[in-house]
Write a protein that holds these residues in place. Structure first.
Motif, PDB file in Angstrom:
ATOM      1  N   PHE A  61      -1.925 -59.310  -6.539  1.00 43.80           N
ATOM      2  CA  PHE A  61      -0.402 -59.264  -6.600  1.00 43.80           C
ATOM      3  C   PHE A  61      -0.015 -58.735  -8.029  1.00 43.80           C
ATOM      4  CE2 PHE A  61       3.533 -61.030  -8.004  1.00 43.80           C
ATOM      5  CZ  PHE A  61       4.693 -60.767  -6.881  1.00 43.80           C
ATOM      6  N   GLY A  62      -0.671 -58.897  -8.956  1.00 48.15           N
ATOM      7  CA  GLY A  62      -0.415 -58.616 -10.294  1.00 48.15           C
ATOM      8  C   GLY A  62      -0.791 -57.050 -10.661  1.00 48.15           C
ATOM      9  N   TYR A  63      -1.686 -56.560  -9.692  1.00 42.06           N
ATOM     10  CA  TYR A  63      -2.121 -54.976  -9.522  1.00 42.06           C
ATOM     11  C   TYR A  63      -1.223 -54.226  -8.428  1.00 42.06           C
ATOM     12  CZ  TYR A  63      -6.105 -55.757 -12.985  1.00 42.06           C
ATOM     13  OH  TYR A  63      -6.706 -55.844 -13.951  1.00 42.06           O
ATOM     14  N   ARG A  64      -0.290 -55.012  -7.854  1.00 40.20           N
ATOM     15  CA  ARG A  64       0.477 -54.368  -6.835  1.00 40.20           C
ATOM     16  C   ARG A  64       0.858 -53.024  -7.069  1.00 40.20           C
ATOM     17  NH1 ARG A  64       3.296 -57.915  -9.293  1.00 40.20           N
ATOM     18  NH2 ARG A  64       5.711 -57.667  -9.667  1.00 40.20           N
ATOM     19  N   GLN A  65       1.384 -52.507  -8.316  1.00 38.30           N
ATOM     20  CA  GLN A  65       1.607 -51.279  -8.650  1.00 38.30           C
ATOM     21  C   GLN A  65       0.707 -50.205  -8.490  1.00 38.30           C
ATOM     22  OE1 GLN A  65       4.207 -51.059 -12.428  1.00 38.30           O
ATOM     23  NE2 GLN A  65       3.380 -48.660 -12.661  1.00 38.30           N
ATOM     24  N   GLU A  66      -0.514 -50.754  -9.035  1.00 36.83           N
ATOM     25  CA  GLU A  66      -1.462 -49.935  -8.854  1.00 36.83           C
ATOM     26  C   GLU A  66      -2.154 -49.670  -7.664  1.00 36.83           C
ATOM     27  OE1 GLU A  66      -1.247 -51.010 -13.147  1.00 36.83           O
ATOM     28  OE2 GLU A  66      -1.090 -52.142 -11.229  1.00 36.83           O
ATOM     29  N   LEU A  67      -2.093 -50.489  -6.599  1.00 37.20           N
ATOM     30  CA  LEU A  67      -2.643 -50.644  -5.398  1.00 37.20           C
ATOM     31  C   LEU A  67      -1.742 -49.734  -4.569  1.00 37.20           C
ATOM     32  CD1 LEU A  67      -3.736 -54.316  -4.891  1.00 37.20           C
ATOM     33  CD2 LEU A  67      -5.278 -52.509  -5.296  1.00 37.20           C
ATOM     34  N   ARG A  68      -0.404 -49.664  -4.844  1.00 34.49           N
ATOM     35  CA  ARG A  68       0.417 -48.761  -4.192  1.00 34.49           C
ATOM     36  C   ARG A  68       0.250 -47.103  -4.675  1.00 34.49           C
ATOM     37  NH1 ARG A  68       4.625 -52.236  -5.974  1.00 34.49           N
ATOM     38  NH2 ARG A  68       5.361 -53.750  -4.535  1.00 34.49           N
ATOM     39  N   GLU A  69      -0.458 -46.941  -5.671  1.00 31.29           N
ATOM     40  CA  GLU A  69      -0.509 -45.408  -5.941  1.00 31.29           C
ATOM     41  C   GLU A  69      -1.406 -44.877  -5.373  1.00 31.29           C
ATOM     42  OE1 GLU A  69      -1.009 -44.721 -10.222  1.00 31.29           O
ATOM     43  OE2 GLU A  69       0.371 -46.318 -10.906  1.00 31.29           O
ATOM     44  N   HIS A  70      -2.572 -45.337  -4.745  1.00 31.83           N
ATOM     45  CA  HIS A  70      -3.418 -44.775  -3.839  1.00 31.83           C
ATOM     46  C   HIS A  70      -3.751 -45.877  -2.386  1.00 31.83           C
ATOM     47  CE1 HIS A  70      -4.545 -41.946  -6.991  1.00 31.83           C
ATOM     48  NE2 HIS A  70      -4.490 -43.107  -8.021  1.00 31.83           N
ATOM     49  N   PRO A  71      -2.620 -45.769  -1.649  1.00 39.59           N
ATOM     50  CA  PRO A  71      -2.954 -46.570  -0.570  1.00 39.59           C
ATOM     51  C   PRO A  71      -4.094 -46.254   0.420  1.00 39.59           C
ATOM     52  CG  PRO A  71      -1.021 -44.872  -0.161  1.00 39.59           C
ATOM     53  CD  PRO A  71      -1.576 -44.841  -1.413  1.00 39.59           C
ATOM     54  N   ARG A  72      -4.589 -45.006   0.567  1.00 45.23           N
ATOM     55  CA  ARG A  72      -5.670 -44.780   1.261  1.00 45.23           C
ATOM     56  C   ARG A  72      -6.956 -45.310   0.916  1.00 45.23           C
ATOM     57  NH1 ARG A  72      -7.585 -41.114   5.045  1.00 45.23           N
ATOM     58  NH2 ARG A  72      -9.931 -40.616   4.741  1.00 45.23           N
ATOM     59  N   ALA A  73      -7.118 -45.368  -0.366  1.00 46.17           N
ATOM     60  CA  ALA A  73      -8.304 -46.294  -1.121  1.00 46.17           C
ATOM     61  C   ALA A  73      -8.187 -47.604  -1.017  1.00 46.17           C
ATOM     62  CB  ALA A  73      -8.291 -45.600  -2.595  1.00 46.17           C
ATOM     63  N   THR A  74      -6.739 -48.147  -1.229  1.00 45.09           N
ATOM     64  CA  THR A  74      -6.585 -49.384  -1.222  1.00 45.09           C
ATOM     65  C   THR A  74      -7.103 -49.936   0.314  1.00 45.09           C
ATOM     66  OG1 THR A  74      -4.925 -49.333  -2.669  1.00 45.09           O
ATOM     67  CG2 THR A  74      -4.794 -51.288  -1.132  1.00 45.09           C
ATOM     68  N   VAL A  75      -6.747 -49.264   1.397  1.00 45.65           N
ATOM     69  CA  VAL A  75      -7.208 -49.621   2.770  1.00 45.65           C
ATOM     70  C   VAL A  75      -8.499 -49.665   2.964  1.00 45.65           C
ATOM     71  CG1 VAL A  75      -6.861 -49.134   4.963  1.00 45.65           C
ATOM     72  CG2 VAL A  75      -4.869 -49.196   3.663  1.00 45.65           C
ATOM     73  N   LEU A  76      -9.138 -48.769   2.438  1.00 42.89           N
ATOM     74  CA  LEU A  76     -10.697 -48.393   2.780  1.00 42.89           C
ATOM     75  C   LEU A  76     -11.405 -49.391   1.889  1.00 42.89           C
ATOM     76  CD1 LEU A  76     -11.468 -44.653   2.426  1.00 42.89           C
ATOM     77  CD2 LEU A  76     -11.853 -46.266   3.982  1.00 42.89           C
ATOM     78  N   VAL A  77     -11.105 -49.930   0.634  1.00 49.44           N
ATOM     79  CA  VAL A  77     -11.883 -50.927  -0.135  1.00 49.44           C
ATOM     80  C   VAL A  77     -11.557 -52.011   0.693  1.00 49.44           C
ATOM     81  CG1 VAL A  77     -11.415 -52.417  -2.056  1.00 49.44           C
ATOM     82  CG2 VAL A  77     -11.562 -49.588  -2.389  1.00 49.44           C
ATOM     83  N   LEU A  78     -10.316 -52.686   1.029  1.00 49.01           N
ATOM     84  CA  LEU A  78     -10.047 -53.605   1.983  1.00 49.01           C
ATOM     85  C   LEU A  78     -11.129 -53.779   3.003  1.00 49.01           C
ATOM     86  CD1 LEU A  78      -8.263 -56.267   1.692  1.00 49.01           C
ATOM     87  CD2 LEU A  78      -6.475 -55.004   3.254  1.00 49.01           C
ATOM     88  N   LEU A  79     -11.099 -52.794   3.915  1.00 45.76           N
ATOM     89  CA  LEU A  79     -11.661 -52.723   5.222  1.00 45.76           C
ATOM     90  C   LEU A  79     -13.295 -52.780   4.809  1.00 45.76           C
ATOM     91  CD1 LEU A  79      -9.426 -50.397   7.272  1.00 45.76           C
ATOM     92  CD2 LEU A  79      -9.605 -52.656   7.463  1.00 45.76           C
ATOM     93  N   THR A  80     -13.687 -52.064   4.194  1.00 43.24           N
ATOM     94  CA  THR A  80     -15.265 -51.643   3.737  1.00 43.24           C
ATOM     95  C   THR A  80     -15.854 -53.373   2.912  1.00 43.24           C
ATOM     96  OG1 THR A  80     -14.698 -50.790   1.661  1.00 43.24           O
ATOM     97  CG2 THR A  80     -15.465 -49.350   3.616  1.00 43.24           C
ATOM     98  N   CYS A  81     -15.133 -53.689   2.119  1.00 44.03           N
ATOM     99  CA  CYS A  81     -15.540 -55.054   1.572  1.00 44.03           C
ATOM    100  C   CYS A  81     -15.490 -56.166   2.595  1.00 44.03           C
ATOM    101  CB  CYS A  81     -14.946 -55.340   0.496  1.00 44.03           C
ATOM    102  SG  CYS A  81     -15.201 -54.171  -0.985  1.00 44.03           S
ATOM    103  N   ALA A  82     -14.453 -56.311   3.335  1.00 43.66           N
ATOM    104  CA  ALA A  82     -14.361 -57.374   4.409  1.00 43.66           C
ATOM    105  C   ALA A  82     -15.299 -56.989   5.287  1.00 43.66           C
ATOM    106  CB  ALA A  82     -12.828 -57.149   5.163  1.00 43.66           C
ATOM    107  N   ALA A  83     -15.647 -56.121   5.865  1.00 45.74           N
ATOM    108  CA  ALA A  83     -16.680 -55.776   6.939  1.00 45.74           C
ATOM    109  C   ALA A  83     -18.211 -56.200   6.287  1.00 45.74           C
ATOM    110  CB  ALA A  83     -16.702 -54.451   7.384  1.00 45.74           C
ATOM    111  N   GLY A  84     -18.492 -55.934   4.995  1.00 45.78           N
ATOM    112  CA  GLY A  84     -19.578 -56.082   4.639  1.00 45.78           C
ATOM    113  C   GLY A  84     -19.836 -57.623   4.268  1.00 45.78           C
ATOM    114  N   SER A  85     -18.542 -58.229   3.888  1.00 42.33           N
ATOM    115  CA  SER A  85     -18.452 -59.686   3.384  1.00 42.33           C
ATOM    116  C   SER A  85     -19.345 -60.564   4.710  1.00 42.33           C
ATOM    117  CB  SER A  85     -17.378 -60.110   3.237  1.00 42.33           C
ATOM    118  OG  SER A  85     -17.478 -61.426   2.870  1.00 42.33           O
TER     119      SER A  85
END
Length: 253
Positions: A61-85
């Motif tokens: 939440f504190g980094y929300r501005q940075e995460l909005r700048e690159h939404p594609r990378a944000t979604v990919l990181v979220l999905l890949t790390c969740a899948a690996g976990s």
């Protein structure tokens, strides 16, 4: 736990939250404290993962501005790390404790080396590309694979997973440090959330330790994000290397 031990776990949660959103080695601090107050290793590991979820939430939440700048990378990181976990969490429950003890410290040290050498490696990679001046803001297939593997490690144990993700993103993209910090924090959150869902169903947990860690880490995660977005790149790399080496040495000895 005694009253003083509970206070120690609460304070540890605060400090671990800050580490989650900055250098990414929260478990180096929180896991040994849970062992010190008497939790068995597997219970401490699972409880530590659950207790640090609020740090990832408040940090992201504190980094929300940075995460909005690159939404594609944000979604990919979220999905890949969740899948690996998912795989990592089941490995923790299925394998004998200590299976990866001989390998993990060296993976962390390699990640530290890559983070420290990232400016030189990135310049070399730019010279070898057909478009050396074009910045990489999309994750390549190789970067995605390594993100999945980092997520698996995060679900299995997690100490140093933020350092590993910083190395993956630092070499696989040309994002500035504040974006890497934001994505790294989100990656840790994704891995912890998925592992938490599994642990709540099938693992033994200490809910008092979880509550104390969570109460401290939710504050620390947001404070760490405020610090991380202003951190100079050189300072970030130095702190990551120091923290990563410390993690590896702790696990080796």
């Amino acid at each position: 736990m005694t009253g003083w031990e509970q206070l120690a776990v609460l304070g540890t949660g605060l400090a671990a939250g800050v580490l989650t959103s900055t250098v990414g080695v929260a478990s180096l601090l929180s896991f040994p404290v849970l062992l010190a107050v008497g939790l068995p290793p597997v219970v401490a590991n699972a409880s530590n993962t659950v207790g640090l979820v609020p740090a990832g939430l408040s940090g992201s939440f504190g980094y929300r501005q940075e995460l909005r700048e690159h939404p594609r990378a944000t979604v990919l990181v979220l999905l890949t790390c969740a899948a690996g976990s998912v795989g990592g969490a089941f490995l923790l429950l299925a394998l004998p404790p200590g299976v990866f003890e001989a390998v993990v410290p060296w993976l962390i040290l390699l990640s530290c080396l890559l983070v420290g050498a990232q400016p030189w490696i990135s310049r070399w990679l730019r010279r070898t590309r057909n478009e050396p001046t074009r910045l990489r803001h999309d994750m390549s297939p190789a970067t995605v694979v390594f993100a999945v593997l980092t997520g698996a490690y995060g679900g299995y144990f997690g100490a140093g997973s933020g350092v590993m993700m910083a190395a993956v993103l630092g070499l696989g993209t040309d994002f500035p440090v504040r974006i890497v910090n934001a994505l790294k924090t989100l990656a840790v959150l994704a891995a912890n959330v998925v592992a938490t869902i599994i642990f709540v169903v099938v693992a033994d947990l200490d809910w008092l330790a979880i509550g104390l860690l969570a109460a401290g880490s939710v504050v620390g995660g947001y404070v760490g994000a405020r610090l991380g977005r202003k951190m100079p790149p050189t300072v970030f790399r130095v702190l990551v290397v120091i923290a990563g080496v410390g993690t590896a040495v702790f696990m080796l000895f």
